[in-house]
Motif scaffolding. Sequence first.
Motif, PDB file in Angstrom:
ATOM      1  N   LEU A  15       0.833  -1.213   0.000  1.00 44.58           N
ATOM      2  CA  LEU A  15       0.000   0.000   0.000  1.00 44.58           C
ATOM      3  C   LEU A  15       0.864   1.259   0.000  1.00 44.58           C
ATOM      4  CD1 LEU A  15      -2.829  -1.107   2.442  1.00 44.58           C
ATOM      5  CD2 LEU A  15      -2.855  -1.148  -0.050  1.00 44.58           C
ATOM      6  N   THR A  16       1.834   1.283  -0.905  1.00 41.39           N
ATOM      7  CA  THR A  16       2.760   2.404  -1.031  1.00 41.39           C
ATOM      8  C   THR A  16       2.034   3.646  -1.537  1.00 41.39           C
ATOM      9  OG1 THR A  16       4.484   0.802  -1.575  1.00 41.39           O
ATOM     10  CG2 THR A  16       4.944   3.119  -2.088  1.00 41.39           C
ATOM     11  N   PRO A  17       2.126   4.771  -0.823  1.00 43.45           N
ATOM     12  CA  PRO A  17       1.456   5.988  -1.289  1.00 43.45           C
ATOM     13  C   PRO A  17       2.155   6.567  -2.522  1.00 43.45           C
ATOM     14  CG  PRO A  17       2.372   6.297   0.931  1.00 43.45           C
ATOM     15  CD  PRO A  17       2.755   4.941   0.471  1.00 43.45           C
ATOM     16  N   GLN A  18       1.359   6.886  -3.537  1.00 51.02           N
ATOM     17  CA  GLN A  18       1.885   7.473  -4.772  1.00 51.02           C
ATOM     18  C   GLN A  18       0.918   8.550  -5.243  1.00 51.02           C
ATOM     19  OE1 GLN A  18       1.968   4.084  -7.405  1.00 51.02           O
ATOM     20  NE2 GLN A  18       3.782   3.211  -6.446  1.00 51.02           N
ATOM     21  N   ARG A  19       1.443   9.658  -5.719  1.00 53.82           N
ATOM     22  CA  ARG A  19       0.612  10.731  -6.279  1.00 53.82           C
ATOM     23  C   ARG A  19       0.397  10.390  -7.754  1.00 53.82           C
ATOM     24  NH1 ARG A  19      -2.336  14.560  -3.834  1.00 53.82           N
ATOM     25  NH2 ARG A  19      -0.666  15.236  -2.518  1.00 53.82           N
ATOM     26  N   LYS A  20      -0.847  10.027  -8.121  1.00 52.83           N
ATOM     27  CA  LYS A  20      -1.161   9.557  -9.480  1.00 52.83           C
ATOM     28  C   LYS A  20      -2.529  10.061  -9.915  1.00 52.83           C
ATOM     29  CE  LYS A  20       2.280   6.442  -9.870  1.00 52.83           C
ATOM     30  NZ  LYS A  20       3.253   6.370 -10.904  1.00 52.83           N
ATOM     31  N   ASN A  21      -2.855   9.755 -11.160  1.00 51.89           N
ATOM     32  CA  ASN A  21      -4.183  10.010 -11.721  1.00 51.89           C
ATOM     33  C   ASN A  21      -4.849   8.668 -11.996  1.00 51.89           C
ATOM     34  OD1 ASN A  21      -3.670  12.813 -11.845  1.00 51.89           O
ATOM     35  ND2 ASN A  21      -2.581  12.526 -13.769  1.00 51.89           N
ATOM     36  N   LEU A  22      -6.133   8.581 -11.696  1.00 48.12           N
ATOM     37  CA  LEU A  22      -6.906   7.372 -11.990  1.00 48.12           C
ATOM     38  C   LEU A  22      -7.832   7.647 -13.168  1.00 48.12           C
ATOM     39  CD1 LEU A  22      -8.235   6.318  -8.453  1.00 48.12           C
ATOM     40  CD2 LEU A  22      -6.395   5.254  -9.726  1.00 48.12           C
ATOM     41  N   VAL A  23      -7.930   6.694 -14.075  1.00 50.35           N
ATOM     42  CA  VAL A  23      -8.893   6.778 -15.166  1.00 50.35           C
ATOM     43  C   VAL A  23      -9.920   5.681 -14.909  1.00 50.35           C
ATOM     44  CG1 VAL A  23      -9.243   6.608 -17.652  1.00 50.35           C
ATOM     45  CG2 VAL A  23      -7.131   7.622 -16.751  1.00 50.35           C
ATOM     46  N   ILE A  24     -11.177   6.097 -14.755  1.00 50.19           N
ATOM     47  CA  ILE A  24     -12.251   5.160 -14.416  1.00 50.19           C
ATOM     48  C   ILE A  24     -13.288   5.151 -15.531  1.00 50.19           C
ATOM     49  CG2 ILE A  24     -14.065   4.631 -12.733  1.00 50.19           C
ATOM     50  CD1 ILE A  24     -12.311   6.167 -10.650  1.00 50.19           C
ATOM     51  N   GLU A  25     -13.614   3.959 -16.005  1.00 45.51           N
ATOM     52  CA  GLU A  25     -14.656   3.779 -17.018  1.00 45.51           C
ATOM     53  C   GLU A  25     -15.639   2.729 -16.527  1.00 45.51           C
ATOM     54  OE1 GLU A  25     -13.258   3.062 -21.015  1.00 45.51           O
ATOM     55  OE2 GLU A  25     -11.551   4.406 -20.704  1.00 45.51           O
ATOM     56  N   ASP A  26     -16.905   3.056 -16.570  1.00 46.69           N
ATOM     57  CA  ASP A  26     -17.963   2.135 -16.134  1.00 46.69           C
ATOM     58  C   ASP A  26     -17.705   1.597 -14.724  1.00 46.69           C
ATOM     59  OD1 ASP A  26     -19.345   2.404 -18.583  1.00 46.69           O
ATOM     60  OD2 ASP A  26     -18.041   0.883 -19.496  1.00 46.69           O
ATOM     61  N   GLY A  27     -17.193   2.463 -13.842  1.00 45.50           N
ATOM     62  CA  GLY A  27     -16.966   2.081 -12.453  1.00 45.50           C
ATOM     63  C   GLY A  27     -15.732   1.231 -12.222  1.00 45.50           C
ATOM     64  N   ILE A  28     -14.909   1.036 -13.252  1.00 45.62           N
ATOM     65  CA  ILE A  28     -13.711   0.194 -13.134  1.00 45.62           C
ATOM     66  C   ILE A  28     -12.472   1.034 -13.401  1.00 45.62           C
ATOM     67  CG2 ILE A  28     -12.476  -1.784 -14.133  1.00 45.62           C
ATOM     68  CD1 ILE A  28     -15.256  -2.939 -14.807  1.00 45.62           C
ATOM     69  N   ILE A  29     -11.454   0.916 -12.552  1.00 47.14           N
ATOM     70  CA  ILE A  29     -10.194   1.620 -12.778  1.00 47.14           C
ATOM     71  C   ILE A  29      -9.526   0.986 -13.991  1.00 47.14           C
ATOM     72  CG2 ILE A  29      -7.902   2.162 -11.858  1.00 47.14           C
ATOM     73  CD1 ILE A  29      -9.176   2.036  -9.034  1.00 47.14           C
ATOM     74  N   LYS A  30      -9.361   1.796 -15.054  1.00 50.51           N
ATOM     75  CA  LYS A  30      -8.765   1.306 -16.298  1.00 50.51           C
ATOM     76  C   LYS A  30      -7.281   1.629 -16.388  1.00 50.51           C
ATOM     77  CE  LYS A  30     -12.406  -0.412 -18.281  1.00 50.51           C
ATOM     78  NZ  LYS A  30     -12.549  -1.783 -18.637  1.00 50.51           N
ATOM     79  N   GLU A  31      -6.871   2.714 -15.699  1.00 46.95           N
ATOM     80  CA  GLU A  31      -5.481   3.119 -15.804  1.00 46.95           C
ATOM     81  C   GLU A  31      -5.086   3.932 -14.572  1.00 46.95           C
ATOM     82  OE1 GLU A  31      -2.609   5.550 -18.955  1.00 46.95           O
ATOM     83  OE2 GLU A  31      -4.764   5.502 -19.294  1.00 46.95           O
ATOM     84  N   ILE A  32      -3.840   3.754 -14.154  1.00 51.27           N
ATOM     85  CA  ILE A  32      -3.225   4.578 -13.124  1.00 51.27           C
ATOM     86  C   ILE A  32      -1.990   5.175 -13.780  1.00 51.27           C
ATOM     87  CG2 ILE A  32      -2.129   4.619 -10.857  1.00 51.27           C
ATOM     88  CD1 ILE A  32      -3.813   2.138 -10.133  1.00 51.27           C
ATOM     89  N   THR A  33      -1.923   6.507 -13.845  1.00 50.02           N
ATOM     90  CA  THR A  33      -0.866   7.129 -14.634  1.00 50.02           C
ATOM     91  C   THR A  33      -0.342   8.405 -14.000  1.00 50.02           C
ATOM     92  OG1 THR A  33      -0.338   8.024 -16.835  1.00 50.02           O
ATOM     93  CG2 THR A  33      -2.592   8.353 -16.038  1.00 50.02           C
ATOM     94  N   ASP A  34       0.894   8.758 -14.392  1.00 48.10           N
ATOM     95  CA  ASP A  34       1.480  10.043 -14.023  1.00 48.10           C
ATOM     96  C   ASP A  34       1.082  11.117 -15.035  1.00 48.10           C
ATOM     97  OD1 ASP A  34       3.051   9.218 -11.775  1.00 48.10           O
ATOM     98  OD2 ASP A  34       4.437   8.259 -13.163  1.00 48.10           O
TER      99      ASP A  34
END
Length: 182
Positions: A15-34
């Motif tokens: 559970l390492t903390p990271q500052r990121k952006n989440l992309v969510i489609e239809d309630g599902i996390i599709k991507e975690i990106t900088d």
Amino acid sequence: MLVVENGTILRGPELTPQRKNLVIEDGIIKEITDERVPSGERIDASKLMACPALVNSHVHIGDSVALDVGDGRPLEDIVRPPNGLKHRILESSPPGMLLEAMRNSARDMITHGIGSFIDYREGGPEGVELLREAIDDLPISGIILGRDPVIFDQEASRAEIRRRVRGSCGFQTDSPPVVWVR
């Protein structure tokens, strides 16, 4: 598409903390990106944290109908089966009241970040089915461990107890009486 930007995400087994952006489609996390995601509805999460849903690993959701009863009394007077205060209240509560109390408890868990639970259900197969009904359309999943009332019958043989418990949970083998929900 929903973009949750600049949030602190707890990620991986540690559970390492990271500052990121989440992309969510239809309630599902599709991507975690900088990277900045060019389109989509946006939420600024710079003061928020995203983490996996929690698991409440020992609950008695049906007991919600009897919250705070017995405060100040010895624990054994409240919960000792089959005649503890809790068991008497569960036995005398109409199914609709139990159903609504369980739904309210499940909603409360969801509100507090709990995504799944393990419940210790009284009332045999009927108690299990009532809990299944209570959470049927809610975004929470659980494991229900049922207890058939036959275990309190002083006259019941071990064979009868085994037959009832396995039969009520649909098991034809030596599998433990665990019922998965969802």
